[in-house]
Design an enzyme around this catalytic site. Sequence first.
Site, PDB file in Angstrom:
ATOM      1  CD1 TRP A 128       1.579   8.344  -4.182  1.00 20.59           C
ATOM      2  CD2 TRP A 128       0.494   8.432  -2.225  1.00 20.59           C
ATOM      3  NE1 TRP A 128       0.725   7.260  -4.129  1.00 20.59           N
ATOM      4  CE2 TRP A 128       0.052   7.287  -2.940  1.00 20.59           C
ATOM      5  CE3 TRP A 128      -0.035   8.692  -0.962  1.00 20.59           C
ATOM      6  CZ2 TRP A 128      -0.908   6.419  -2.424  1.00 20.59           C
ATOM      7  CZ3 TRP A 128      -0.984   7.826  -0.441  1.00 20.59           C
ATOM      8  CH2 TRP A 128      -1.412   6.701  -1.175  1.00 20.59           C
ATOM      9  CG  ASP A 156       2.904   9.340   4.017  1.00 20.48           C
ATOM     10  OD1 ASP A 156       3.024   8.215   4.515  1.00 20.48           O
ATOM     11  OD2 ASP A 156       2.323   9.536   2.935  1.00 20.48           O
ATOM     12  CE  LYS A 165       5.130   1.133  -2.268  1.00 20.19           C
ATOM     13  NZ  LYS A 165       3.843   1.669  -1.805  1.00 20.19           N
TER      14      LYS A 165
END
Length: 442
Positions: A174, A255, A291
């Site tokens: 990311w 993560d 999310k």
Amino acid sequence: SALPVTMSRIATTIRSVAGKARANAAAASGIRRMAGGRWNVEKVPMGPADPILGLNDMFTKDTDGRKMNLGVGAYRDDDGKPWVLPSIKAAEEKLVKEGWNGAFQKEYAGITGIKEFVDASLAFAYGKDSPAIKEKRIAAAQVLSGTGGGRIAFEFMARFVGKNTPIYMPDPTWANHLPMAKDAGLSLETYRYYDKKTIGLDFTGMMEDIKAAPDGSIFMLHACAHNPTGVDPTMDQWKEISAACKSKKHIVMFDSAYQGFASGDAEKDAAAVRYFVEQGHDIMLVQSFAKNFGLYGERIGCLSMVAKDAEEADRLLSQLKILIRPTYSNPPIHGARIVATVLNDPVLEKQWYAECKLMADRIITMRTALVGGLVTAGSTKNWEHVTNQIGMFCFSGMTPEQVEKLRLEYHIYMTKNGRISMAGVTSKNVGYLAESMHAVTK
């Protein structure tokens, strides 16, 4: 005769005041000019635009009715609309009706946030029967979603492992991970992850890089639904990764931004994290609830560190507090109370699991439909990677030139690396997307 004298004095006073005002204005103007010179373009140049925001701007200005925005990392329903989960609405209604702990209040949460949220987050990630939780050897704090949690984690490592310590991240990762770690004072390194030839995992290269890194290095792993590729190791591969990291005494940071959203099964999506802890890794874990709970703007996350015992966990937490306090003092409360309410209410928790699976299943269905549409359009390329990948994003394998052609000729917007946000694909536009992708890749 006194009146003219008085008027004269008033006039003199007015002139004096006006003169001082002009002098003050001139001085202020000078200060402004000095300040303007202080921040001239040589000292403060214009920063580059965020690529995602720039993409959104172009999309917004596009007037073509066929346009598609496949760049934004936020869930959309099959009508292309944002979706607030019914379980989230129900939790908010419960909070309004019952208050929080029996009271309507907006007090500070404290440096480490809402305790009920932190406890629920740990059970969610590590498992309700986790020995590490029962033994009180996890230091944890509510943080500002994945970005805030990652930054605090990087700051911790820079302070206690050392400034300029290398941190190994997957290639690619990311985009925000890179400046977060660099600005915290860590040195950026990568390990091989994505194989452009197979559009899959370069497991051999990954293992070689883990073993070649100096003992005790920091390795950041994506717990599930790797962003941006959607390529995850198998469970057998995770076990080999764990063994290699353990033999090298590496510090492992996970993560986790898609637990539940990746496969539709939150327990399955936590398998890698739980396995590493079972194998004795004292991991760092950053959780985001953007999310999977649809709480994008609430900025809700949890940072946790597994310790060898309760005393070490207390020491770790004390230092996390010291890092958090001057950074943002304490986290927001509303989203944390929503997550805590959902996860601590058996009825709402069951409802959320079903809704999260619904989101994941829609993404999976769109992947299958896209591959089918490509075949129908006449493509003879192998697109099985689209359905092999998992989570919100699909790494299409398209080149920057093909991506640009999609934007200019077909009004389809995605990042230059060919990453498709599958949340933007619907039953109404998947056919057009497939035909367009075939047109630029044939």
